[in-house]
Design a protein around this motif. Sequence first.
Motif, PDB file in Angstrom:
ATOM      1  N   SER A 134       0.824  -1.213   0.000  1.00  0.00           N
ATOM      2  CA  SER A 134       0.000   0.000   0.000  1.00  0.00           C
ATOM      3  C   SER A 134       0.857   1.261   0.000  1.00  0.00           C
ATOM      4  CB  SER A 134      -0.942   0.005   1.208  1.00  0.00           C
ATOM      5  OG  SER A 134      -0.214   0.112   2.417  1.00  0.00           O
ATOM      6  N   LEU A 135       2.049   1.187   0.576  1.00  0.00           N
ATOM      7  CA  LEU A 135       2.942   2.355   0.596  1.00  0.00           C
ATOM      8  C   LEU A 135       3.504   2.685  -0.786  1.00  0.00           C
ATOM      9  CD1 LEU A 135       4.852   1.650   3.932  1.00  0.00           C
ATOM     10  CD2 LEU A 135       3.416   3.639   3.473  1.00  0.00           C
TER      11      LEU A 135
ATOM     12  N   ALA B  17      -5.974   8.832  -1.288  1.00  0.00           N
ATOM     13  CA  ALA B  17      -6.866   7.683  -1.441  1.00  0.00           C
ATOM     14  C   ALA B  17      -6.266   6.425  -0.812  1.00  0.00           C
ATOM     15  CB  ALA B  17      -7.155   7.443  -2.928  1.00  0.00           C
ATOM     16  N   GLN B  18      -4.914   6.362  -0.736  1.00  0.00           N
ATOM     17  CA  GLN B  18      -4.246   5.211  -0.124  1.00  0.00           C
ATOM     18  C   GLN B  18      -4.238   5.274   1.394  1.00  0.00           C
ATOM     19  OE1 GLN B  18      -4.027   2.806  -2.714  1.00  0.00           O
ATOM     20  NE2 GLN B  18      -2.222   2.277  -1.510  1.00  0.00           N
ATOM     21  N   VAL B  19      -4.335   6.481   1.944  1.00  0.00           N
ATOM     22  CA  VAL B  19      -4.156   6.647   3.391  1.00  0.00           C
ATOM     23  C   VAL B  19      -5.177   5.854   4.204  1.00  0.00           C
ATOM     24  CG1 VAL B  19      -4.119   8.313   5.291  1.00  0.00           C
ATOM     25  CG2 VAL B  19      -2.976   8.846   3.137  1.00  0.00           C
TER      26      VAL B  19
ATOM     27  N   ASP C   7      -3.945  11.231   9.603  1.00  0.00           N
ATOM     28  CA  ASP C   7      -5.170  11.928   9.209  1.00  0.00           C
ATOM     29  C   ASP C   7      -5.368  11.763   7.705  1.00  0.00           C
ATOM     30  OD1 ASP C   7      -7.237  13.644   8.696  1.00  0.00           O
ATOM     31  OD2 ASP C   7      -6.201  15.467   9.326  1.00  0.00           O
ATOM     32  N   PRO C   8      -6.414  11.029   7.269  1.00  0.00           N
ATOM     33  CA  PRO C   8      -6.599  10.770   5.827  1.00  0.00           C
ATOM     34  C   PRO C   8      -7.026  11.997   5.013  1.00  0.00           C
ATOM     35  CG  PRO C   8      -7.767   9.151   7.175  1.00  0.00           C
ATOM     36  CD  PRO C   8      -7.364  10.261   8.096  1.00  0.00           C
ATOM     37  N   LEU C   9      -7.470  13.078   5.667  1.00  0.00           N
ATOM     38  CA  LEU C   9      -7.930  14.281   4.951  1.00  0.00           C
ATOM     39  C   LEU C   9      -8.961  13.929   3.867  1.00  0.00           C
ATOM     40  CD1 LEU C   9      -4.460  16.044   4.448  1.00  0.00           C
ATOM     41  CD2 LEU C   9      -6.150  16.569   6.173  1.00  0.00           C
ATOM     42  N   PRO C  10     -10.072  13.308   4.240  1.00  0.00           N
ATOM     43  CA  PRO C  10     -11.031  12.844   3.220  1.00  0.00           C
ATOM     44  C   PRO C  10     -11.622  13.979   2.391  1.00  0.00           C
ATOM     45  CG  PRO C  10     -11.968  12.700   5.433  1.00  0.00           C
ATOM     46  CD  PRO C  10     -10.521  12.997   5.613  1.00  0.00           C
ATOM     47  N   GLU C  11     -11.816  15.159   3.008  1.00  0.00           N
ATOM     48  CA  GLU C  11     -12.417  16.259   2.262  1.00  0.00           C
ATOM     49  C   GLU C  11     -11.492  16.766   1.159  1.00  0.00           C
ATOM     50  OE1 GLU C  11     -10.303  18.118   5.832  1.00  0.00           O
ATOM     51  OE2 GLU C  11     -11.333  16.254   5.312  1.00  0.00           O
ATOM     52  N   LEU C  12     -10.164  16.724   1.409  1.00  0.00           N
ATOM     53  CA  LEU C  12      -9.221  17.147   0.376  1.00  0.00           C
ATOM     54  C   LEU C  12      -9.151  16.104  -0.736  1.00  0.00           C
ATOM     55  CD1 LEU C  12      -7.154  19.114  -0.694  1.00  0.00           C
ATOM     56  CD2 LEU C  12      -5.416  18.032   0.750  1.00  0.00           C
ATOM     57  N   GLU C  13      -9.165  14.854  -0.365  1.00  0.00           N
ATOM     58  CA  GLU C  13      -9.156  13.786  -1.375  1.00  0.00           C
ATOM     59  C   GLU C  13     -10.391  13.874  -2.254  1.00  0.00           C
ATOM     60  OE1 GLU C  13     -10.003  10.174  -3.404  1.00  0.00           O
ATOM     61  OE2 GLU C  13     -11.166  10.815  -1.655  1.00  0.00           O
TER      62      GLU C  13
ATOM     63  N   THR D  27       2.250  16.999   8.367  1.00  0.00           N
ATOM     64  CA  THR D  27       2.129  16.092   9.513  1.00  0.00           C
ATOM     65  C   THR D  27       1.858  14.670   9.033  1.00  0.00           C
ATOM     66  OG1 THR D  27       1.267  17.880  10.890  1.00  0.00           O
ATOM     67  CG2 THR D  27       0.866  15.629  11.640  1.00  0.00           C
ATOM     68  N   LEU D  28       0.957  14.533   8.069  1.00  0.00           N
ATOM     69  CA  LEU D  28       0.667  13.219   7.505  1.00  0.00           C
ATOM     70  C   LEU D  28       1.924  12.615   6.889  1.00  0.00           C
ATOM     71  CD1 LEU D  28      -1.280  10.987   6.565  1.00  0.00           C
ATOM     72  CD2 LEU D  28      -1.774  12.392   4.548  1.00  0.00           C
ATOM     73  N   ALA D  29       2.685  13.413   6.153  1.00  0.00           N
ATOM     74  CA  ALA D  29       3.916  12.933   5.526  1.00  0.00           C
ATOM     75  C   ALA D  29       4.897  12.400   6.562  1.00  0.00           C
ATOM     76  CB  ALA D  29       4.566  14.063   4.722  1.00  0.00           C
ATOM     77  N   LYS D  30       4.998  13.103   7.675  1.00  0.00           N
ATOM     78  CA  LYS D  30       5.919  12.696   8.749  1.00  0.00           C
ATOM     79  C   LYS D  30       5.577  11.304   9.265  1.00  0.00           C
ATOM     80  CE  LYS D  30       6.955  13.930  13.565  1.00  0.00           C
ATOM     81  NZ  LYS D  30       6.643  14.903  14.650  1.00  0.00           N
ATOM     82  N   TYR D  31       4.290  11.040   9.484  1.00  0.00           N
ATOM     83  CA  TYR D  31       3.908   9.749  10.065  1.00  0.00           C
ATOM     84  C   TYR D  31       3.918   8.629   9.024  1.00  0.00           C
ATOM     85  CZ  TYR D  31       2.938  12.198  14.362  1.00  0.00           C
ATOM     86  OH  TYR D  31       3.092  12.945  15.501  1.00  0.00           O
ATOM     87  N   LEU D  32       3.588   8.946   7.786  1.00  0.00           N
ATOM     88  CA  LEU D  32       3.703   7.932   6.738  1.00  0.00           C
ATOM     89  C   LEU D  32       5.166   7.541   6.530  1.00  0.00           C
ATOM     90  CD1 LEU D  32       1.171   9.155   4.005  1.00  0.00           C
ATOM     91  CD2 LEU D  32       0.885   7.280   5.637  1.00  0.00           C
TER      92      LEU D  32
END
Length: 849
Positions: free
Chosen positions: A328-329, A360-362, A385-391, A531-536
């Motif tokens: 998935s990564l 979409a992968q998050v 945080d998947p940020l669904p509204e931005l996706e 922040t999402l990038a850091k944790y991924l």
Amino acid sequence: MTKEKLSPGMKQYLDIKEDYPDAFLLFRMGDFYELFYEDAVKAARILEISLTSRNKNADNPIPMAGVPYHSAQQYIDVLVELGYKVAIAEQMEDPKTAVGVVKREVVQVITPGTLVDSAKPDSANNFLVALDTDGSRFGLSYMDLSTGEFYATTLADLTAVRSEVLNLKARELVLGFDLDEEAENIFRKQMNLLLSVEKTVYEDLHLLDSQLTDLELAAAGKLLQYVHTTQKRELSHLQKLVHYEIKDYLQMTYTTKSSLDLLENARSGKKHGSLYWLLDETKTAMGTRLLRTWIDRPLVSHKLISKRQDIIQVFLDQFFERSDLSDSLKGVYDIERLASRVSFGKANPKDLLQLGQTLAQVPIIKAILESFDSPALEDLVGQIDPLPELEELIRSAIDPNAPMTITEGSIIRAGFDETLDKYRKVMREGTGWIADIEAKERTASGISTLKIDYNKKDGYYFHVTNSNLSLVPEYFFRKATLKNSERFGTAELAKIEGEMLEAREESANLEYDIFMRIRAQVETYIERLQTLAKYLATVDVLQSLAVVAENNHYVRPVFNDDKIISIENGRHAVIEKVMGSQEYIPNTIHFDQKTSIQLITGPNMSGKSTYMRQLALTVIMAQMGSFVAADSAALPVFDAIFTRIGAADDLISGQSTFMVEMMEANHAIKAADENSLILFDELGRGTATYDGMALAQAIIEYVHDKIKAKTMFATHYHELTDLSTTLTDLVNVHVATLEKNGEVTFLHKITDGPADKSYGIHVAKIAGLPRDLLNRADHILADLEKTSAAVSVNLKNDKTPEQPAQEQLSLFNINDDYKDLLERLRQLDVASLTPREAMNALFDLKDML
């Protein structure tokens, strides 16, 4: 030529150039960026482009060179890679509507430390460093403009600054003070840095923390000022400054990291053969950068190390879930740099599509992490945080087949904007509407040849020949009269024409406006994306370490507070990977609580250096949270590693091998403490035998009595092995050998006790030196050993040698039998011999021998 005699355009060029004297000025003129004067001459030579001239017939034609604007980035990359600055001057108004000379301004200055839009993308960080001082200490701040990372620290002296700048692999240094000549020589000539000056502080309360020291605030503020001055735009992707301390991580100098091949192989300069190469099973560019950071800066906190180990263990225990996670990564793009492109106003539709695909992968990644059902992952999962509204915004707005350009349409997905859909319908169906009108009017009028044509002047019109004018309906209106025909229009045709022309003209403009609005909306998410990038990235590195641990059968190290090192069947992880596990011979390393020094003796090529590096790599891997190459490993948490391995010099700095050796030894002795690890390989060999032996013994005694750090000291000075009788915390170990029938086999196995000899001549034999030479060396060695035994020097007890240490032993014991041969050699006038005479003389000499 004076400026008054120049054209307005050239005056404008020179006015702008005055503000950027240290940069190549790319001056936009239509479809080209032009360079003039000295810039043109230098650029033509460097870039291998044509050098022409402006005003060719003038007395002093102006040198001129240019590059196409659409391929300019590749030329900019070359200049910046060579350490130059490039200023980009764009046309700020439409040349078609401009009155007089087109207004131009520099919109960006690209430098080695600010390059973010290279035509050759690289996942590695590009750090720009700023430095300030209060006269005694230094404030150092650095950032990666392509990711927004921003850090600051305080350093004690110029040596620490030099090491940190080297560790960061910086290419440009922003100075907030005036350098003295010695420091400038170090930075500019020895370290090959581009030096830029910035004395103004940019105060940004959002990014700069008031808890920072004044020095750190000064360095960071000047770095921000320099970045804003060169980039000339708001940089919404810059992250809040992070304060760090060198002591927060396992301290290692640049030389130590290089000698251990951590991020690249020191001999080849390539990734292959480095610890980074071994551990890199990451799937994302963000993970790759973070892995480099973890290798570069291992932890010193047992708690933080254990958190990483716990997650790696979870990944190891659940193979199938981890495999799904790794897969998935692979669908995750570099959202750190995508966010910076949005901030720079350079993000194109493809960038947003990549961002959307990542988002979409998050949810899939998060669901897989939740399926591990482990407390060790709870904090990490909770931060994703998947940020669904931005996706949803990107998915609904951007067409999956959108081009990279933002001015040619086909960007926005159908159904997103009603007006745009209407325009597209008109363009798509307009041709059919025209055909329908043509057919309808041909039937209604009875004119069988009636057809609709188009030109720019008259638009769409009915073409009617003179013979059919009597059949033209009343509602037709005349648009043009020709010799043999006339052109007519109708209200219905005019309406369709208006809609089609409007659709053509407005559709592309509307798409551009919609895209810009969407990009502005994405920009509001930059902080959350970072922040999402850091944790991924963290997830990616941890799964990578789990994959490597499983593939190579690594074990989880345990830590103790008793200063005990116990590594059973440890391996040098990188060498094992290169050689293959079947060929590599493991070694056990043991330091009990009392032992501080292992004195290692044994022949060259037998594995002493590998044994020492094995311990260092095991410590580094363990403290970055990785599992290690051993059957089991128990370690203390070290605060620093100091090394002197190899025989490197620093000729650029005017330092010999022995001087570098002593400087590195001095650094270790002054900086190390009882929680440090010291690795000294053949210290003292760069000078006369007795000098070197005396220094080596004094250093061992100093480390033993005053520092008490865990130390490995490899040496050929067998006399030093007697120190184990007087230094209670020192033990002797040696590399075992098997000697049979005059042949020696190196077993690459460390065993207790001192070595009996060095086997240097045997190593020379392996290297392929001539047999006659080796036999001669054996005879000389026998003579020297007899002489040495007679001298009986005892450094340990400080006895005065029976023979002065400075006396050189003769290697040439020439007896009377050779006098005639030597005299014949002296008489030969080699310079005057013909080839045939030379051959004859050589045969004569051989006969005499």
